[in-house]
Motif scaffolding. Structure first.
Motif, short mmCIF file in Angstrom:
data_model
loop_
_atom_site.label_atom_id
_atom_site.label_comp_id
_atom_site.label_asym_id
_atom_site.label_seq_id
_atom_site.Cartn_x
_atom_site.Cartn_y
_atom_site.Cartn_z
N GLY A 245 26.96 39.49 32.93
CA GLY A 245 26.21 38.25 32.87
C GLY A 245 26.67 37.25 33.90
N ARG A 246 25.90 36.14 34.02
CA ARG A 246 26.16 35.13 35.05
C ARG A 246 27.47 34.42 34.85
NH1 ARG A 246 21.32 31.06 35.66
NH2 ARG A 246 20.29 33.05 36.08
N SER A 247 27.90 34.22 33.59
CA SER A 247 29.12 33.46 33.33
C SER A 247 30.38 34.31 33.50
CB SER A 247 29.08 32.89 31.91
OG SER A 247 28.97 33.93 30.94
N GLY A 248 30.24 35.61 33.74
CA GLY A 248 31.40 36.44 34.00
C GLY A 248 32.08 36.95 32.74
N ASP A 249 33.21 37.65 32.93
CA ASP A 249 33.93 38.26 31.81
C ASP A 249 34.74 37.21 31.06
OD1 ASP A 249 32.81 40.48 32.86
OD2 ASP A 249 34.68 41.44 33.49
N PHE A 250 35.02 37.53 29.79
CA PHE A 250 35.75 36.59 28.94
C PHE A 250 36.62 37.40 27.98
CE2 PHE A 250 35.62 35.17 24.48
CZ PHE A 250 36.36 34.01 24.55
N ARG A 251 37.84 36.98 27.78
CA ARG A 251 38.71 37.62 26.79
C ARG A 251 39.44 36.53 26.01
NH1 ARG A 251 40.46 42.60 25.61
NH2 ARG A 251 39.34 43.45 27.41
N ARG A 252 39.30 36.55 24.71
CA ARG A 252 39.88 35.52 23.87
C ARG A 252 41.35 35.83 23.62
NH1 ARG A 252 38.00 32.00 19.64
NH2 ARG A 252 39.57 31.69 18.03
N GLU A 253 42.17 34.80 23.80
CA GLU A 253 43.58 34.94 23.47
C GLU A 253 43.73 34.69 21.98
OE1 GLU A 253 45.94 35.95 25.44
OE2 GLU A 253 44.61 36.08 27.18
N LEU A 254 43.93 35.76 21.21
CA LEU A 254 43.99 35.63 19.76
C LEU A 254 45.36 35.14 19.31
CD1 LEU A 254 42.16 38.94 18.83
CD2 LEU A 254 41.22 36.63 18.79
N GLY A 255 45.34 34.20 18.37
CA GLY A 255 46.58 33.66 17.85
C GLY A 255 47.17 34.56 16.78
N GLU A 256 48.34 34.18 16.30
CA GLU A 256 49.02 34.97 15.27
C GLU A 256 48.16 35.01 14.01
OE1 GLU A 256 53.30 35.11 12.89
OE2 GLU A 256 52.93 33.63 14.46
#
Length: 535
Positions: free
Chosen positions: A517-528
């Motif tokens: 997609g136009r906004s690019g890749d995304f990876r969420r930094e998950l908390g504990e």
């Protein structure tokens, strides 16, 4: 020019030359590569020669093009000096080759003067010369072939512009000639006509007859808008920023300049204006012609092209724009601007509105969502134990065993939840009102029982659900992934409510990552404690 004329702005309300250059310097340093001076008529501005010379000094900061849109009436004598000062591109407005019609349209004489300006321009060192022709049915639509014939020997670009609605121009959709109709007529006479390459973010779609020195094109603002690629911004002569020609909303940079605003404060205002830009302008029937300025007070036709140049890394605003005498500015690209969020599924009046994705290109997109349902030990044992075999007709004796038997009668909880999650992803557009229906290429769902160490050493039991959804489409599948996880966990709840209905808890549903997609890749930094992906 409206038949009743216009009320002229007092000099004190107009940007001064120094203010124009200050804004120009700010924008060019932030990434703008092209500035076009428009009108009204820029040649009536005192000091236009000095403005162009000052703009020319900004080439050391990355400015590549200085253009002007003019009616050409008083330009032929001044043009050589303007070119010497740095003018590189010229757009001439000429809607007819008939002197009588010219006077009817413009409310003045001067047809010969415009043609003389064109002749001087063709003999100059200008890099590009364009002729803007607004086509009006019953007035000048029969002259289209005459304008095309001009491109035979002259290396200029004739652009046919659809009649657009503005205050005072007596717009009538019956007078608007769609560009597709003009192209069909031209193609019938010139069968060899072929598509010509356009520059990035060009508003015109260009065509060329192989034996001709020049080209022609169409600006189809009404019948086939180019909003998705439009990167134009305008600064009016009185210092208002307009993000769309057809939008009446404006923000004043002049007032902030005169209050002593810093560069960052000005960039913040520009960012707010750009983030308020609609995805596309209204259709022909709904464009605002009451509160929007007449064209003479906005400036120029939307004909600016820009060339991308990377903005300084510390700027978090759309790198773009700048002024003119009725200044028109084009921006080279838009960076993310995070200080003024807006809701894409609401229009400017707060009503629900489905996002238009017609102009987006299909790409491969994936999204993964995760979430948990927390369950008591009895439910955890049930979903992780082996199902009884042999004689199952014996009635259970205790209430606990009866609850287990009731839960088992619904089948394998995790298998049923997995199937439900897949079906949920496929039904997302039926359940979420403004979601687009998508053709999904894959839905992968996993459910995993977990025993987690909780506070004070006590264990908590849960089931982790992970859904990855893929498509080859125009919009992302985050909603489908979230829907799959939500439905999957709700199904686990339904399967286990006989034994754990009062104690279960669903939580932590998030998009863990997306790609494409136009906004690019995304990876969420998950908390504990947040759900992790299942490998």
């Amino acid at each position: 020019m409206p038949s009743e004329g216009i009320e002229l702005s007092p000099d004190g309300k107009l940007l001064t030359n120094d203010e124009i250059i200050r804004l120009a310097t700010l924008f060019v340093k932030s990434g703008v590569t092209k500035i076009r001076l428009t009108g009204g008529e820029p040649t009536v501005r005192n000091g236009i020669d000095e403005i162009i010379a000052s703009l020319n000094d900004l080439r050391r900061f990355g400015l590549k093009s200085i253009g002007m849109t003019s009616n050409g009436l008083a330009l032929h004598r001044r043009l050589p000096h303007l070119v010497e000062n740095g003018l590189s591109h010229l757009n001439l407005s000429l809607d007819t080759l008939d002197p009588f019609k010219f006077e009817l349209i413009t409310r003045r004489r001067g047809h010969d003067a415009v043609l003389k300006t064109l002749d001087v321009a063709m003999k100059s060192s200008l890099q590009h010369i364009k002729l803007n022709v607004v086509v009006i049915k019953g007035l000048n639509d029969t002259e289209v072939f005459d304008f095309v014939a001009m491109t035979k020997d002259m290396p200029l670009s004739v652009r046919f512009i659809e009649f657009m609605p503005f205050t005072g121009n007596k717009w009538d959709k019956r007078k608007m000639v769609p560009s597709s109709e003009l192209l069909e007529k031209i193609s019938a006479r010139y069968p060899s006509v072929q598509r010509a390459p356009d520059e990035l973010n060009d508003t015109a779609r260009s065509w060329k007859i192989p034996s001709h020195a020049g080209s022609f094109g169409f600006i189809s603002s009404m019948s086939d808008h180019f909003c998705s690629s439009c990167n134009r911004l305008r600064i009016t002569a009185d210092g208002q920023i307009k993000v769309c020609l057809f939008d009446a909303k404006e923000l004043s940079l002049r007032d902030e300049l005169r209050r002593g605003a810093s560069e960052d404060q000005l960039l913040d205002i520009i960012g707010r204006a750009v983030f308020g830009k609609k995805e596309k302008h209204a259709g022909m029937e709904d464009i605002d012609v009451v509160t929007n300025r007449p064209m003479i007070l906005i400036g120029g036709h939307p004909t600016i092209r820009s060339h991308s140049r990377r903005a300084p890394a510390n700027r978090m605003w759309p790198a773009s724009l700048l002024p003119q005498t009725q200044p028109l500015i084009s921006r080279s690209h838009i960076s993310a601007y995070h200080t003024c969020p807006s809701l894409t599924h609401l229009d400017e009046e707060g009503r629900a509105s489905m996002v238009d994705i017609a102009d987006k290109q299909p790409t491969k997109r994936t999204a993964t969502a995760v979430g948990r349902i927390y369950i008591p030990l009895i439910a955890y044992e049930l979903v992780t134990s082996t199902y009884p075999v042999g004689n199952t007709t014996v009635e259970p004796s205790s209430s606990r065993e009866k609850a287990k038997a009731k839960a088992r009668r619904k089948g394998d909880a995790l298998t049923v939840a997995q199937l439900a999650a897949i079906m949920g992803a496929k039904k997302t557009s039926d359940l979420i009102p403004l979601c687009h229906p998508l053709s999904l290429t894959k839905v992968a769902v996993k459910l995993l029982p977990e025993a987690l160490d909780g506070e004070s050493g006590a264990q908590r039991y849960c089931i982790l659900c992970q859904a990855t959804v893929s498509t080859e489409g125009k919009t992302g599948v985050e909603m489908e992934a979230l829907m799959a996880v939500s439905v999957g966990l709700l199904t686990v709840w339904d399967m286990l409510k006989a034994v754990a209905g009062r104690e279960m808890e669903i939580g932590g549903i998030v998009v863990s990552h997306k790609a494409g997609g136009r906004s690019g890749d995304f990876r969420r930094e998950l908390g504990e404690g947040e759900p992790r992906a299942i490998s």
